[in-house]
Design a protein around this motif. Structure first.
Motif, PDB file in Angstrom:
ATOM      1  N   SER A  98       0.863  -1.168   0.000  1.00  0.00           N
ATOM      2  CA  SER A  98       0.000   0.000   0.000  1.00  0.00           C
ATOM      3  C   SER A  98       0.897   1.214   0.000  1.00  0.00           C
ATOM      4  CB  SER A  98      -0.916  -0.002   1.215  1.00  0.00           C
ATOM      5  OG  SER A  98      -0.134   0.081   2.373  1.00  0.00           O
ATOM      6  N   TYR A  99       0.357   2.300  -0.507  1.00  0.00           N
ATOM      7  CA  TYR A  99       1.217   3.468  -0.606  1.00  0.00           C
ATOM      8  C   TYR A  99       0.992   4.440   0.536  1.00  0.00           C
ATOM      9  CZ  TYR A  99      -2.909   4.512  -3.437  1.00  0.00           C
ATOM     10  OH  TYR A  99      -4.184   4.630  -3.910  1.00  0.00           O
ATOM     11  N   GLY A 100       0.286   3.974   1.554  1.00  0.00           N
ATOM     12  CA  GLY A 100       0.254   4.736   2.795  1.00  0.00           C
ATOM     13  C   GLY A 100      -0.955   5.633   2.955  1.00  0.00           C
ATOM     14  N   VAL A 114     -12.794   0.896  -3.097  1.00  0.00           N
ATOM     15  CA  VAL A 114     -12.162   1.450  -4.297  1.00  0.00           C
ATOM     16  C   VAL A 114     -12.144   2.963  -4.107  1.00  0.00           C
ATOM     17  CG1 VAL A 114     -12.169   1.640  -6.808  1.00  0.00           C
ATOM     18  CG2 VAL A 114     -13.038  -0.449  -5.713  1.00  0.00           C
ATOM     19  N   ASP A 115     -10.940   3.491  -4.021  1.00  0.00           N
ATOM     20  CA  ASP A 115     -10.759   4.907  -3.712  1.00  0.00           C
ATOM     21  C   ASP A 115     -10.271   5.605  -4.983  1.00  0.00           C
ATOM     22  OD1 ASP A 115     -10.453   7.193  -2.101  1.00  0.00           O
ATOM     23  OD2 ASP A 115      -8.465   6.630  -1.438  1.00  0.00           O
ATOM     24  N   THR A 116      -8.975   5.838  -5.129  1.00  0.00           N
ATOM     25  CA  THR A 116      -8.489   6.434  -6.385  1.00  0.00           C
ATOM     26  C   THR A 116      -8.659   5.457  -7.547  1.00  0.00           C
ATOM     27  OG1 THR A 116      -6.227   5.616  -6.130  1.00  0.00           O
ATOM     28  CG2 THR A 116      -6.727   7.775  -5.157  1.00  0.00           C
ATOM     29  N   GLY A 117      -8.645   4.165  -7.239  1.00  0.00           N
ATOM     30  CA  GLY A 117      -8.760   3.133  -8.272  1.00  0.00           C
ATOM     31  C   GLY A 117      -7.415   2.562  -8.700  1.00  0.00           C
ATOM     32  N   HIS A 118      -6.326   3.177  -8.252  1.00  0.00           N
ATOM     33  CA  HIS A 118      -5.006   2.727  -8.711  1.00  0.00           C
ATOM     34  C   HIS A 118      -4.714   1.273  -8.324  1.00  0.00           C
ATOM     35  CE1 HIS A 118      -3.419   6.377 -10.495  1.00  0.00           C
ATOM     36  NE2 HIS A 118      -3.938   7.062  -9.487  1.00  0.00           N
ATOM     37  N   SER A 119      -5.011   0.907  -7.087  1.00  0.00           N
ATOM     38  CA  SER A 119      -4.685  -0.462  -6.629  1.00  0.00           C
ATOM     39  C   SER A 119      -5.456  -1.499  -7.437  1.00  0.00           C
ATOM     40  CB  SER A 119      -5.034  -0.645  -5.149  1.00  0.00           C
ATOM     41  OG  SER A 119      -4.357   0.305  -4.389  1.00  0.00           O
ATOM     42  N   ILE A 120      -6.753  -1.266  -7.591  1.00  0.00           N
ATOM     43  CA  ILE A 120      -7.568  -2.279  -8.253  1.00  0.00           C
ATOM     44  C   ILE A 120      -7.276  -2.323  -9.754  1.00  0.00           C
ATOM     45  CG2 ILE A 120      -9.723  -0.995  -8.708  1.00  0.00           C
ATOM     46  CD1 ILE A 120      -9.437  -4.481  -7.147  1.00  0.00           C
ATOM     47  N   ASP A 154     -17.323   1.940  -2.249  1.00  0.00           N
ATOM     48  CA  ASP A 154     -16.803   2.723  -3.374  1.00  0.00           C
ATOM     49  C   ASP A 154     -16.816   4.193  -2.972  1.00  0.00           C
ATOM     50  OD1 ASP A 154     -16.055   3.622  -5.893  1.00  0.00           O
ATOM     51  OD2 ASP A 154     -18.084   3.503  -6.717  1.00  0.00           O
ATOM     52  N   LYS A 155     -15.682   4.850  -3.207  1.00  0.00           N
ATOM     53  CA  LYS A 155     -15.574   6.287  -2.909  1.00  0.00           C
ATOM     54  C   LYS A 155     -15.344   7.012  -4.234  1.00  0.00           C
ATOM     55  CE  LYS A 155     -12.858   7.079   0.800  1.00  0.00           C
ATOM     56  NZ  LYS A 155     -11.558   7.464   1.417  1.00  0.00           N
ATOM     57  N   PRO A 156     -16.406   7.172  -5.031  1.00  0.00           N
ATOM     58  CA  PRO A 156     -16.236   7.659  -6.412  1.00  0.00           C
ATOM     59  C   PRO A 156     -15.688   9.079  -6.502  1.00  0.00           C
ATOM     60  CG  PRO A 156     -18.561   7.498  -5.833  1.00  0.00           C
ATOM     61  CD  PRO A 156     -17.805   6.875  -4.713  1.00  0.00           C
ATOM     62  N   PHE A 162     -12.654   9.085   5.659  1.00  0.00           N
ATOM     63  CA  PHE A 162     -11.802   7.920   5.874  1.00  0.00           C
ATOM     64  C   PHE A 162     -12.602   6.830   6.581  1.00  0.00           C
ATOM     65  CE2 PHE A 162      -8.434   5.185   7.226  1.00  0.00           C
ATOM     66  CZ  PHE A 162      -7.637   5.163   6.091  1.00  0.00           C
ATOM     67  N   ILE A 163     -12.768   5.719   5.887  1.00  0.00           N
ATOM     68  CA  ILE A 163     -13.654   4.646   6.339  1.00  0.00           C
ATOM     69  C   ILE A 163     -12.877   3.620   7.171  1.00  0.00           C
ATOM     70  CG2 ILE A 163     -15.264   2.853   5.527  1.00  0.00           C
ATOM     71  CD1 ILE A 163     -16.022   5.803   4.780  1.00  0.00           C
ATOM     72  N   VAL A 164     -13.470   3.210   8.278  1.00  0.00           N
ATOM     73  CA  VAL A 164     -12.876   2.156   9.116  1.00  0.00           C
ATOM     74  C   VAL A 164     -13.960   1.177   9.561  1.00  0.00           C
ATOM     75  CG1 VAL A 164     -11.016   3.640  10.009  1.00  0.00           C
ATOM     76  CG2 VAL A 164     -13.165   3.446  11.288  1.00  0.00           C
ATOM     77  N   LEU A 200     -11.769  -2.706   7.686  1.00  0.00           N
ATOM     78  CA  LEU A 200     -10.927  -1.575   7.265  1.00  0.00           C
ATOM     79  C   LEU A 200     -10.263  -0.908   8.467  1.00  0.00           C
ATOM     80  CD1 LEU A 200     -13.664  -1.389   5.146  1.00  0.00           C
ATOM     81  CD2 LEU A 200     -12.007   0.145   4.109  1.00  0.00           C
ATOM     82  N   ASP A 201      -9.027  -0.501   8.259  1.00  0.00           N
ATOM     83  CA  ASP A 201      -8.254   0.034   9.381  1.00  0.00           C
ATOM     84  C   ASP A 201      -7.922   1.504   9.237  1.00  0.00           C
ATOM     85  OD1 ASP A 201      -6.333  -0.330   7.220  1.00  0.00           O
ATOM     86  OD2 ASP A 201      -4.812   0.104   8.729  1.00  0.00           O
ATOM     87  N   TRP A 202      -7.581   2.085  10.374  1.00  0.00           N
ATOM     88  CA  TRP A 202      -6.841   3.345  10.407  1.00  0.00           C
ATOM     89  C   TRP A 202      -5.588   3.021  11.204  1.00  0.00           C
ATOM     90  CZ3 TRP A 202      -5.303   6.207  14.736  1.00  0.00           C
ATOM     91  CH2 TRP A 202      -4.648   7.408  14.426  1.00  0.00           C
TER      92      TRP A 202
HETATM   93  P1  5GP Z   1      -7.002   3.099  -4.144  1.00  0.00           P
HETATM   94  O1  5GP Z   1      -6.801   4.564  -3.867  1.00  0.00           O
HETATM   95  O2  5GP Z   1      -5.815   2.514  -4.849  1.00  0.00           O
HETATM   96  O3  5GP Z   1      -8.305   2.844  -4.858  1.00  0.00           O
HETATM   97  O4  5GP Z   1      -7.136   2.423  -2.740  1.00  0.00           O
HETATM   98  C1  5GP Z   1      -6.132   1.631  -2.242  1.00  0.00           C
HETATM   99  C2  5GP Z   1      -6.377   1.089  -0.887  1.00  0.00           C
HETATM  100  O5  5GP Z   1      -6.279   2.175   0.047  1.00  0.00           O
HETATM  101  C3  5GP Z   1      -7.714   0.446  -0.594  1.00  0.00           C
HETATM  102  O6  5GP Z   1      -7.817  -0.884  -1.051  1.00  0.00           O
HETATM  103  C4  5GP Z   1      -7.699   0.518   0.910  1.00  0.00           C
HETATM  104  O7  5GP Z   1      -6.939  -0.548   1.428  1.00  0.00           O
HETATM  105  C5  5GP Z   1      -7.019   1.867   1.150  1.00  0.00           C
HETATM  106  N1  5GP Z   1      -8.047   2.907   1.357  1.00  0.00           N
HETATM  107  C6  5GP Z   1      -8.506   3.817   0.483  1.00  0.00           C
HETATM  108  N2  5GP Z   1      -9.466   4.585   1.054  1.00  0.00           N
HETATM  109  C7  5GP Z   1      -9.602   4.123   2.317  1.00  0.00           C
HETATM  110  C8  5GP Z   1     -10.459   4.474   3.417  1.00  0.00           C
HETATM  111  O8  5GP Z   1     -11.305   5.387   3.389  1.00  0.00           O
HETATM  112  N3  5GP Z   1     -10.297   3.743   4.551  1.00  0.00           N
HETATM  113  C9  5GP Z   1      -9.391   2.738   4.664  1.00  0.00           C
HETATM  114  N4  5GP Z   1      -9.331   2.090   5.831  1.00  0.00           N
HETATM  115  N5  5GP Z   1      -8.590   2.360   3.647  1.00  0.00           N
HETATM  116  C10 5GP Z   1      -8.696   3.057   2.494  1.00  0.00           C
END
Ligand code: 5GP
Ligand code: MG
Length: 177
Positions: free
Chosen positions: A69-71, A102-108, A130-132, A152-154, A158-160
């Motif tokens: 993860s990129y942090g 799915v946040d920025t979408g980069h990971s998926i 999904d966080k469009p 920021f979802i937990v 899901l963690d913080w």
């Molecule tokens: P991406 O930005 O690549 O779509 O999201 C990569 C990863 O970041 C997600 O799979 C998740 O593990 C983490 N992430 C993104 N948004 C959140 C969030 O709101 N809460 C948590 N706990 N993790 C997040």
């Protein structure tokens, strides 16, 4: 410990239960008679996956994959890598990815591309949330639980900072990037 954020409920355990059950009905209809591999993306998907698969009624296998993860809070993705890979081949298999958010979408997007190169028969995505509003690359989510606001979802896996995975509800925390 006073500086810990306080999670506030966004979706209750009852709402989650109903949504997971509805998602399972849809997935059951689409995979009846098939023998797919469900690939959970660690760590965030483990609670969702555990609940979801107990509603499924076709022959399925479970695998896990872990990406670097990129942090937390960092908006520019660094290099994404597979840090824990698959233990079984997926060529010619039906694959359903189980993701927490799915946040920025980069990971998926990276993961879909990585798996597609292994020539599965089909590749679909099931995401709990999904966080469009934060999307940077287009992603098609075949099965979606909840659309969440730009918070920021937990909880529910899901963690913080590795905390709050055990909360039974989907919550949000106010944190600074
Ligand atoms: P991406 O930005 O690549 O779509 O999201 C990569 C990863 O970041 C997600 O799979 C998740 O593990 C983490 N992430 C993104 N948004 C959140 C969030 O709101 N809460 C948590 N706990 N993790 C997040
Ligand atoms: Mg994830």
């Amino acid at each position: 410990m006073d500086s810990q954020p306080r999670p506030q409920i966004l979706f209750s355990r009852e709402q989650i239960e109903a949504t997971v059950s509805n998602l399972a009905t849809e997935i059951n209809n689409n995979y009846r008679g098939k023998h797919p591999i469900l690939i959970g993306v660690l760590k965030g998907s483990f609670v969702f996956m555990a609940d979801l698969i107990r509603h499924l009624d076709f022959l399925l296998e479970v695998e896990f994959i872990r990406l670097s993860s990129y942090g937390r809070g960092r908006s520019t993705p660094g290099e994404i890598k597979v840090v824990q890979g698959l233990r079984s081949p997926i060529k010619g298999r039906d694959i359903l990815i189980i993701e927490d958010i799915v946040d920025t979408g980069h990971s998926i997007a990276f993961l879909m591309d990585y798996l597609q190169k292994k020539k599965p028969a089909s590749l679909r995505l099931c995401a709990l949330t999904d966080k469009p509003s934060r999307r940077q690359v287009p992603v098609t989510i075949d099965y979606l639980g909840f659309t969440v606001p730009n918070k920021f979802i937990v909880g529910y896996g899901l963690d913080w900072d590795e905390k709050f995975r055990y909360l039974p509800d989907i919550c949000f925390v106010e944190v600074e990037d």
